[in-house]
Write a protein that holds these residues in place. Sequence first.
Motif, PDB file in Angstrom:
ATOM      1  N   GLU A 138     121.551 -25.787  -7.604  1.00  6.60           N
ATOM      2  CA  GLU A 138     120.398 -24.934  -7.892  1.00  6.60           C
ATOM      3  C   GLU A 138     119.182 -25.358  -7.063  1.00  6.60           C
ATOM      4  N   LYS A 139     119.036 -26.671  -6.811  1.00  2.68           N
ATOM      5  CA  LYS A 139     117.876 -27.180  -6.072  1.00  2.68           C
ATOM      6  C   LYS A 139     118.036 -27.056  -4.562  1.00  2.68           C
ATOM      7  N   ASP A 140     119.251 -27.236  -4.066  1.00  3.58           N
ATOM      8  CA  ASP A 140     119.500 -27.229  -2.626  1.00  3.58           C
ATOM      9  C   ASP A 140     120.382 -26.034  -2.288  1.00  3.58           C
ATOM     10  N   LYS A 141     119.789 -24.997  -1.737  1.00 11.29           N
ATOM     11  CA  LYS A 141     120.515 -23.756  -1.455  1.00 11.29           C
ATOM     12  C   LYS A 141     121.538 -23.911  -0.338  1.00 11.29           C
ATOM     13  N   ARG A 142     121.522 -25.040   0.382  1.00  4.78           N
ATOM     14  CA  ARG A 142     122.537 -25.274   1.415  1.00  4.78           C
ATOM     15  C   ARG A 142     123.891 -25.607   0.798  1.00  4.78           C
ATOM     16  N   ILE A 143     123.897 -26.028  -0.476  1.00  7.47           N
ATOM     17  CA  ILE A 143     125.159 -26.341  -1.157  1.00  7.47           C
ATOM     18  C   ILE A 143     125.786 -25.019  -1.590  1.00  7.47           C
ATOM     19  N   THR A 144     126.962 -24.722  -1.028  1.00  7.37           N
ATOM     20  CA  THR A 144     127.611 -23.442  -1.323  1.00  7.37           C
ATOM     21  C   THR A 144     128.615 -23.552  -2.456  1.00  7.37           C
ATOM     22  N   LYS A 145     129.253 -24.708  -2.595  1.00  9.88           N
ATOM     23  CA  LYS A 145     130.203 -24.924  -3.688  1.00  9.88           C
ATOM     24  C   LYS A 145     130.465 -26.407  -3.844  1.00  9.88           C
ATOM     25  N   PHE A 146     131.126 -26.757  -4.953  1.00  9.57           N
ATOM     26  CA  PHE A 146     131.507 -28.149  -5.169  1.00  9.57           C
ATOM     27  C   PHE A 146     132.820 -28.197  -5.922  1.00  9.57           C
ATOM     28  N   TYR A 147     133.505 -29.315  -5.779  1.00  9.97           N
ATOM     29  CA  TYR A 147     134.767 -29.560  -6.469  1.00  9.97           C
ATOM     30  C   TYR A 147     134.697 -30.916  -7.159  1.00  9.97           C
ATOM     31  N   LEU A 148     135.322 -30.997  -8.308  1.00 11.56           N
ATOM     32  CA  LEU A 148     135.446 -32.275  -9.001  1.00 11.56           C
ATOM     33  C   LEU A 148     136.868 -32.769  -8.827  1.00 11.56           C
ATOM     34  N   ASN A 149     137.015 -34.042  -8.533  1.00 14.02           N
ATOM     35  CA  ASN A 149     138.323 -34.660  -8.400  1.00 14.02           C
ATOM     36  C   ASN A 149     138.233 -36.031  -9.037  1.00 14.02           C
ATOM     37  N   TYR A 150     138.755 -36.128 -10.243  1.00  9.61           N
ATOM     38  CA  TYR A 150     138.693 -37.345 -11.039  1.00  9.61           C
ATOM     39  C   TYR A 150     137.241 -37.757 -11.188  1.00  9.61           C
ATOM     40  N   LYS A 151     136.811 -38.886 -10.677  1.00 16.14           N
ATOM     41  CA  LYS A 151     135.429 -39.345 -10.878  1.00 16.14           C
ATOM     42  C   LYS A 151     134.579 -39.140  -9.631  1.00 16.14           C
ATOM     43  N   TYR A 152     134.943 -38.152  -8.821  1.00 19.86           N
ATOM     44  CA  TYR A 152     134.239 -37.857  -7.581  1.00 19.86           C
ATOM     45  C   TYR A 152     133.861 -36.383  -7.541  1.00 19.86           C
ATOM     46  N   ALA A 153     132.872 -36.086  -6.708  1.00 23.23           N
ATOM     47  CA  ALA A 153     132.489 -34.704  -6.455  1.00 23.23           C
ATOM     48  C   ALA A 153     132.456 -34.497  -4.949  1.00 23.23           C
ATOM     49  N   THR A 154     132.939 -33.354  -4.506  1.00 20.87           N
ATOM     50  CA  THR A 154     132.850 -32.962  -3.101  1.00 20.87           C
ATOM     51  C   THR A 154     131.928 -31.762  -3.025  1.00 20.87           C
ATOM     52  N   LEU A 155     130.847 -31.909  -2.279  1.00 24.94           N
ATOM     53  CA  LEU A 155     129.891 -30.825  -2.103  1.00 24.94           C
ATOM     54  C   LEU A 155     130.065 -30.225  -0.716  1.00 24.94           C
ATOM     55  N   HIS A 156     130.000 -28.899  -0.633  1.00 21.98           N
ATOM     56  CA  HIS A 156     130.078 -28.182   0.634  1.00 21.98           C
ATOM     57  C   HIS A 156     128.669 -27.700   0.983  1.00 21.98           C
ATOM     58  N   TYR A 157     128.194 -28.072   2.156  1.00 19.38           N
ATOM     59  CA  TYR A 157     126.878 -27.668   2.641  1.00 19.38           C
ATOM     60  C   TYR A 157     127.059 -26.683   3.784  1.00 19.38           C
ATOM     61  N   GLN A 158     126.280 -25.631   3.786  1.00 15.26           N
ATOM     62  CA  GLN A 158     126.284 -24.682   4.900  1.00 15.26           C
ATOM     63  C   GLN A 158     124.988 -24.899   5.674  1.00 15.26           C
ATOM     64  N   LEU A 159     125.132 -25.324   6.933  1.00 17.19           N
ATOM     65  CA  LEU A 159     123.965 -25.665   7.742  1.00 17.19           C
ATOM     66  C   LEU A 159     123.910 -24.808   8.995  1.00 17.19           C
ATOM     67  N   GLU A 160     122.692 -24.463   9.368  1.00 21.73           N
ATOM     68  CA  GLU A 160     122.500 -23.756  10.628  1.00 21.73           C
ATOM     69  C   GLU A 160     122.241 -24.787  11.712  1.00 21.73           C
ATOM     70  N   THR A 161     123.045 -24.756  12.764  1.00 21.74           N
ATOM     71  CA  THR A 161     122.902 -25.658  13.896  1.00 21.74           C
ATOM     72  C   THR A 161     122.711 -24.809  15.152  1.00 21.74           C
ATOM     73  N   PRO A 162     122.328 -25.422  16.265  1.00 19.75           N
ATOM     74  CA  PRO A 162     122.201 -24.652  17.520  1.00 19.75           C
ATOM     75  C   PRO A 162     123.519 -23.962  17.909  1.00 19.75           C
ATOM     76  N   ASP A 163     124.651 -24.514  17.466  1.00 17.65           N
ATOM     77  CA  ASP A 163     125.957 -23.931  17.781  1.00 17.65           C
ATOM     78  C   ASP A 163     126.390 -22.871  16.768  1.00 17.65           C
ATOM     79  N   GLY A 164     125.607 -22.624  15.774  1.00 21.69           N
ATOM     80  CA  GLY A 164     125.962 -21.642  14.735  1.00 21.69           C
ATOM     81  C   GLY A 164     125.994 -22.304  13.366  1.00 21.69           C
TER      82      GLY A 164
END
Length: 192
Positions: A138-164
Amino acid sequence: VGMQQESTLNNVRDIRHRHSELEDRSKRQNLLFFGFDESENESNSECEAKLSRVVDQLVSKKGVKFDRVHRLGAKRPAGQRTRPRPIVCRFTYYSDKETALRNGSKLKGMGVTMSEHYSRETTDLMRDIKAACIAAKEKDKRITKFYLNYKYATLHYQLETPDGIKIIKRNYNQQKIFNGNEDWYNLKNNHF
């Protein structure tokens, strides 16, 4: 006396953590299923038959073997029940359990859900990690989704770079998430 009490508390925490780890390992072949109707005098074999029909579809083979299938929790009279109790299922073969879990999206529209079966301590921790991930998203709009795996979280960030647009995945363990830093999820530009 204060040092001795602190040492004792640390030992108790360590024992609780080890107990939770052992409980989680003992449940590694288990899955919990939610949403199956529960009849008044349902036997374990009836419960297993209901579950088998769905699991056979998930694993794409007939006759998946279970070590044990039963409802979880105390049985309540029909008038006092607000929802059916979950079904805990211990698979004979770990590979069948993993296949069922991987194909969980096939349950969409059936009114049935499933999850891994963990100790209460791990379940509580994962609930807290999920809440932290939702707040971060909710705070960081670059985070598009996340997954929980046991005691870990994987966050997906969508970033704009010079290459796209670039998708970056970052893994966070409980120490990083609950280290007291409110913006634990904040990526620094020099990571790319």
